[in-house]
Scaffold this motif. Structure first.
Motif, PDB file in Angstrom:
ATOM      1  N   ASP A 173    -122.623  13.594 -32.118  1.00 18.76           N
ATOM      2  CA  ASP A 173    -121.908  14.728 -32.705  1.00 18.76           C
ATOM      3  C   ASP A 173    -122.872  15.720 -33.346  1.00 18.76           C
ATOM      4  OD1 ASP A 173    -119.469  13.721 -31.941  1.00 18.76           O
ATOM      5  OD2 ASP A 173    -119.092  12.709 -33.851  1.00 18.76           O
ATOM      6  N   THR A 174    -123.866  15.175 -34.039  1.00 19.83           N
ATOM      7  CA  THR A 174    -124.859  16.038 -34.695  1.00 19.83           C
ATOM      8  C   THR A 174    -125.658  16.815 -33.663  1.00 19.83           C
ATOM      9  OG1 THR A 174    -125.060  14.451 -36.505  1.00 19.83           O
ATOM     10  CG2 THR A 174    -126.805  16.076 -36.298  1.00 19.83           C
ATOM     11  N   ALA A 175    -126.089  16.153 -32.617  1.00 18.50           N
ATOM     12  CA  ALA A 175    -126.867  16.810 -31.576  1.00 18.50           C
ATOM     13  C   ALA A 175    -126.067  17.951 -30.953  1.00 18.50           C
ATOM     14  CB  ALA A 175    -127.273  15.793 -30.511  1.00 18.50           C
ATOM     15  N   HIS A 176    -124.805  17.691 -30.642  1.00 18.17           N
ATOM     16  CA  HIS A 176    -123.953  18.718 -30.036  1.00 18.17           C
ATOM     17  C   HIS A 176    -123.799  19.913 -30.979  1.00 18.17           C
ATOM     18  CE1 HIS A 176    -120.767  20.504 -27.632  1.00 18.17           C
ATOM     19  NE2 HIS A 176    -120.024  20.600 -28.737  1.00 18.17           N
ATOM     20  N   ALA A 177    -123.550  19.632 -32.267  1.00 19.53           N
ATOM     21  CA  ALA A 177    -123.354  20.714 -33.225  1.00 19.53           C
ATOM     22  C   ALA A 177    -124.625  21.542 -33.421  1.00 19.53           C
ATOM     23  CB  ALA A 177    -122.883  20.141 -34.568  1.00 19.53           C
ATOM     24  N   CYS A 178    -125.775  20.896 -33.269  1.00 23.37           N
ATOM     25  CA  CYS A 178    -127.054  21.596 -33.461  1.00 23.37           C
ATOM     26  C   CYS A 178    -127.537  22.287 -32.189  1.00 23.37           C
ATOM     27  CB  CYS A 178    -128.126  20.613 -33.947  1.00 23.37           C
ATOM     28  SG  CYS A 178    -127.841  19.949 -35.608  1.00 23.37           S
ATOM     29  N   GLY A 179    -126.889  21.994 -31.074  1.00 23.43           N
ATOM     30  CA  GLY A 179    -127.281  22.640 -29.829  1.00 23.43           C
ATOM     31  C   GLY A 179    -128.479  22.013 -29.162  1.00 23.43           C
ATOM     32  N   VAL A 180    -128.685  20.705 -29.375  1.00 24.81           N
ATOM     33  CA  VAL A 180    -129.768  20.002 -28.708  1.00 24.81           C
ATOM     34  C   VAL A 180    -129.188  18.756 -28.033  1.00 24.81           C
ATOM     35  CG1 VAL A 180    -131.481  20.792 -30.376  1.00 24.81           C
ATOM     36  CG2 VAL A 180    -130.350  18.599 -30.742  1.00 24.81           C
ATOM     37  N   SER A 181    -129.960  18.138 -27.173  1.00 28.30           N
ATOM     38  CA  SER A 181    -129.481  16.926 -26.504  1.00 28.30           C
ATOM     39  C   SER A 181    -129.567  15.739 -27.455  1.00 28.30           C
ATOM     40  CB  SER A 181    -130.308  16.656 -25.257  1.00 28.30           C
ATOM     41  OG  SER A 181    -131.639  16.303 -25.604  1.00 28.30           O
ATOM     42  N   THR A 182    -128.769  14.729 -27.172  1.00 28.88           N
ATOM     43  CA  THR A 182    -128.798  13.513 -27.984  1.00 28.88           C
ATOM     44  C   THR A 182    -130.173  12.857 -27.933  1.00 28.88           C
ATOM     45  OG1 THR A 182    -126.437  13.138 -27.555  1.00 28.88           O
ATOM     46  CG2 THR A 182    -127.708  11.265 -28.371  1.00 28.88           C
ATOM     47  N   ARG A 210    -133.066  11.820 -40.326  1.00 32.47           N
ATOM     48  CA  ARG A 210    -132.118  10.721 -40.190  1.00 32.47           C
ATOM     49  C   ARG A 210    -131.349  10.486 -41.494  1.00 32.47           C
ATOM     50  NH1 ARG A 210    -135.404   6.954 -39.250  1.00 32.47           N
ATOM     51  NH2 ARG A 210    -135.421   7.074 -36.980  1.00 32.47           N
ATOM     52  N   SER A 211    -132.080  10.573 -42.638  1.00 29.32           N
ATOM     53  CA  SER A 211    -131.425  10.375 -43.924  1.00 29.32           C
ATOM     54  C   SER A 211    -130.373  11.437 -44.183  1.00 29.32           C
ATOM     55  CB  SER A 211    -132.480  10.395 -45.042  1.00 29.32           C
ATOM     56  OG  SER A 211    -131.873  10.312 -46.315  1.00 29.32           O
ATOM     57  N   ARG A 212    -130.679  12.665 -43.791  1.00 26.71           N
ATOM     58  CA  ARG A 212    -129.727  13.761 -43.978  1.00 26.71           C
ATOM     59  C   ARG A 212    -128.468  13.539 -43.135  1.00 26.71           C
ATOM     60  NH1 ARG A 212    -128.966  17.788 -47.780  1.00 26.71           N
ATOM     61  NH2 ARG A 212    -128.298  19.738 -46.814  1.00 26.71           N
ATOM     62  N   ARG A 213    -128.670  13.179 -41.875  1.00 27.58           N
ATOM     63  CA  ARG A 213    -127.521  12.958 -40.993  1.00 27.58           C
ATOM     64  C   ARG A 213    -126.660  11.800 -41.493  1.00 27.58           C
ATOM     65  NH1 ARG A 213    -126.502   9.494 -37.082  1.00 27.58           N
ATOM     66  NH2 ARG A 213    -128.675   8.770 -36.847  1.00 27.58           N
ATOM     67  N   ALA A 214    -127.325  10.705 -41.894  1.00 28.12           N
ATOM     68  CA  ALA A 214    -126.582   9.546 -42.378  1.00 28.12           C
ATOM     69  C   ALA A 214    -125.816   9.882 -43.652  1.00 28.12           C
ATOM     70  CB  ALA A 214    -127.544   8.389 -42.636  1.00 28.12           C
ATOM     71  N   GLY A 215    -126.442  10.707 -44.511  1.00 27.79           N
ATOM     72  CA  GLY A 215    -125.770  11.094 -45.743  1.00 27.79           C
ATOM     73  C   GLY A 215    -124.543  11.946 -45.491  1.00 27.79           C
ATOM     74  N   HIS A 263    -122.616  11.304 -42.952  1.00 32.09           N
ATOM     75  CA  HIS A 263    -121.710  10.420 -42.209  1.00 32.09           C
ATOM     76  C   HIS A 263    -121.413  10.979 -40.816  1.00 32.09           C
ATOM     77  CE1 HIS A 263    -121.155   8.309 -45.988  1.00 32.09           C
ATOM     78  NE2 HIS A 263    -120.788   9.443 -46.546  1.00 32.09           N
ATOM     79  N   LEU A 264    -122.489  11.472 -40.162  1.00 37.06           N
ATOM     80  CA  LEU A 264    -122.346  12.063 -38.834  1.00 37.06           C
ATOM     81  C   LEU A 264    -122.962  11.149 -37.782  1.00 37.06           C
ATOM     82  CD1 LEU A 264    -123.350  15.734 -39.699  1.00 37.06           C
ATOM     83  CD2 LEU A 264    -121.055  14.911 -39.149  1.00 37.06           C
ATOM     84  N   ARG A 265    -122.329  11.092 -36.622  1.00 39.75           N
ATOM     85  CA  ARG A 265    -122.865  10.339 -35.500  1.00 39.75           C
ATOM     86  C   ARG A 265    -123.985  11.122 -34.843  1.00 39.75           C
ATOM     87  NH1 ARG A 265    -118.302   7.843 -31.778  1.00 39.75           N
ATOM     88  NH2 ARG A 265    -119.344   9.343 -30.422  1.00 39.75           N
ATOM     89  N   LEU A 266    -124.849  10.396 -34.172  1.00 38.96           N
ATOM     90  CA  LEU A 266    -125.995  11.026 -33.516  1.00 38.96           C
ATOM     91  C   LEU A 266    -125.547  12.041 -32.480  1.00 38.96           C
ATOM     92  CD1 LEU A 266    -129.179  10.837 -33.317  1.00 38.96           C
ATOM     93  CD2 LEU A 266    -128.804   9.365 -31.339  1.00 38.96           C
TER      94      LEU A 266
END
Length: 289
Positions: free
Chosen positions: A37-46, A25-30, A32-35
């Motif tokens: 958007d990050t899930a989609h980019a990583c290829g997993v579900s939200t 979570r700290s990495r994603r927040a650092g 400035h990515l939305r949950l």
């Protein structure tokens, strides 16, 4: 996802799903990515990413997809190497304060465990203590030789001389010889004056795997025995009693009970002999106060 991101401020040691989730979570927040958007980019579900960040278990494949997508890496290494790496990064860890890393079976004398033996007790190792070298054991014949070519138990007479003025001192054997030879066989190699002092061994005490892996196995075996028997006046002489500053509820409280020897000198070292003399004198004084 290609943008440069700041380094993680949290301690990167993740000993449970909750700590791992905090790092993600700290990495994603650092970044400035939305949950979503990050899930989609990583290829997993939200929902999968949300579970991971909240310390709930996810599939291994999903975990590595998220770590890779966020530019994180998971390292698996011996604890001693991890400790050095964490210190380099500016983090310190009290391993035995981490949930699941507490000393199993080790109790500190207190309200629920009172001292009931003031008999001076010496925990005695063989290899690296009473001689130089490691034993080569023949379980069939019971014969023992040393890989160093040095005389077997060459320093035992020194110990016998040190103990001679103190007939009340008892010996508990801790040597690894006990893994392959009977107590009677192990004790039989000692001079008679020492063998008759042997009252027990630590053979029955089994350490957790974590202690074996980080090299503190002997220290915890001895401590467990001493606590279980309620010993007050005891000293362990051994070339393998590492991590003594970590045992007990208060860091360092049991350091004076351990004499970590140089395996190339054992108790032939003048400083080691003086430490044993000081312990013997202190226990004798205590008996007459």
């Amino acid at each position: 996802m290609a943008q440069e991101v700041p380094s993680i401020a949290l301690n990167p040691l993740t000993r449970n799903p909750q700590a791992l989730g905090q790092v993600v979570r700290s990495r994603r927040a650092g970044c400035h990515l939305r949950l979503d958007d990050t899930a989609h980019a990583c290829g997993v579900s939200t929902s999968t990413l949300s579970r991971l960040e909240n310390g709930r278990l996810t599939g291994t494949n999903s975990l590595f997809k998220v770590l890779d997508g966020l530019g994180l890496a998971m390292l698996v290494m011996p604890r001693t190497e991890a400790d050095a790496l964490l210190r380099t990064l500016g983090h310190t860890v009290e391993w035995r304060c981490i949930p699941g890393a507490a000393a199993g079976g080790i109790r500190r004398p207190g309200a629920s465990s009172t001292v009931h033996s003031t008999t001076p007790t010496l925990f005695v190792d063989y290899d690296g203590t009473l001689h130089v070298g490691h034993a080569l054991l023949d379980t069939t014949s019971g014969q023992v030789s040393l890989d160093s070519g040095r005389p077997l138990l060459e320093f035992a007479p020194l110990l016998a001389d040190l103990l001679e003025p103190y007939p009340e001192v008892e010996i508990v054997l801790t040597t690894s010889w006990l893994q392959r030879l009977s107590t009677e066989q192990v004790a039989s190699y000692l001079p008679t004056s020492l063998a008759r002092r042997v009252v027990a061994t630590t053979r029955a005490v089994k350490p957790r795997l974590s202690y074996v892996l980080d090299g503190t196995e002997r220290t915890y075996i001895i401590t467990s025995y001493a606590y279980d028997k309620g010993l007050k006046n005891w000293l362990a002489i051994d070339d393998s009693v590492y991590g003594a500053d970590h045992v007990g509820l208060v860091p360092g409280e049991l350091v004076d009970h351990f004499l970590l020897l140089d395996s190339a000198r054992g108790i032939s070292d003048d400083g080691a002999q003086q430490r044993i003399r000081d312990w013997l004198a202190s226990t004798h004084k205590g008996d007459h106060m």
